[in-house]
Scaffold this motif. Sequence first.
Motif, PDB file in Angstrom:
ATOM      1  N   UNK A   5     -21.267  19.048  26.786  1.00  0.00           N
ATOM      2  CA  UNK A   5     -20.947  17.822  27.503  1.00  0.00           C
ATOM      3  C   UNK A   5     -21.819  17.634  28.743  1.00  0.00           C
ATOM      4  N   UNK A   6     -22.589  18.657  29.122  1.00  0.00           N
ATOM      5  CA  UNK A   6     -23.493  18.528  30.273  1.00  0.00           C
ATOM      6  C   UNK A   6     -24.763  17.775  29.893  1.00  0.00           C
ATOM      7  N   UNK A   7     -25.387  18.163  28.766  1.00  0.00           N
ATOM      8  CA  UNK A   7     -26.677  17.574  28.394  1.00  0.00           C
ATOM      9  C   UNK A   7     -26.635  16.816  27.066  1.00  0.00           C
ATOM     10  N   UNK A   8     -25.562  16.964  26.292  1.00  0.00           N
ATOM     11  CA  UNK A   8     -25.450  16.254  25.016  1.00  0.00           C
ATOM     12  C   UNK A   8     -26.074  16.975  23.842  1.00  0.00           C
ATOM     13  N   UNK A   9     -26.565  18.193  24.042  1.00  0.00           N
ATOM     14  CA  UNK A   9     -27.181  18.965  22.968  1.00  0.00           C
ATOM     15  C   UNK A   9     -26.122  19.372  21.937  1.00  0.00           C
ATOM     16  N   UNK A  10     -26.473  19.314  20.652  1.00  0.00           N
ATOM     17  CA  UNK A  10     -25.547  19.684  19.582  1.00  0.00           C
ATOM     18  C   UNK A  10     -26.060  20.932  18.884  1.00  0.00           C
ATOM     19  N   UNK A  11     -25.202  21.940  18.780  1.00  0.00           N
ATOM     20  CA  UNK A  11     -25.519  23.178  18.076  1.00  0.00           C
ATOM     21  C   UNK A  11     -24.769  23.121  16.745  1.00  0.00           C
ATOM     22  N   UNK A  12     -25.471  23.308  15.644  1.00  0.00           N
ATOM     23  CA  UNK A  12     -24.838  23.261  14.323  1.00  0.00           C
ATOM     24  C   UNK A  12     -24.836  24.659  13.722  1.00  0.00           C
TER      25      UNK A  12
END
Length: 121
Positions: free
Chosen positions: A93-100
């Motif tokens: 939620x800080x940078x919007x990066x998504x880890x899958x």
Amino acid sequence: MGYSKRRIKKIALERIDILMNLAEEAYRKGELDRMRRYIELSRRIAMKARVSFPKKWKRRICKKCLTVLIYGENCKVRTVSDKNCPHVAIKCLNCGNVIKIPMVREKKLKRKLKRMKKEDK
């Protein structure tokens, strides 16, 4: 006095664990610069000792902004059931990066159950 590779790796893993626990504490206290420094140090130790970063911690770090991900606090965790590749999506939620993280084991189990049902009929 030289150390064996096994002993070096054991020491590296212990130090990584200590640093990651310190990073988590620093995040809770609001010391974000210190938290990033601890994460940087732990990653550098892993690279230097040629140790793979523990899964326990690997999935709790955002690679883009180097923050500790605390589920429900600064990240969202969702399961995405695509037909081809079901996975767990962790969004920072800080940078919007998504880890899958792929759910391969579950998919294999599902296939195995289908095969068993076909054989029973």
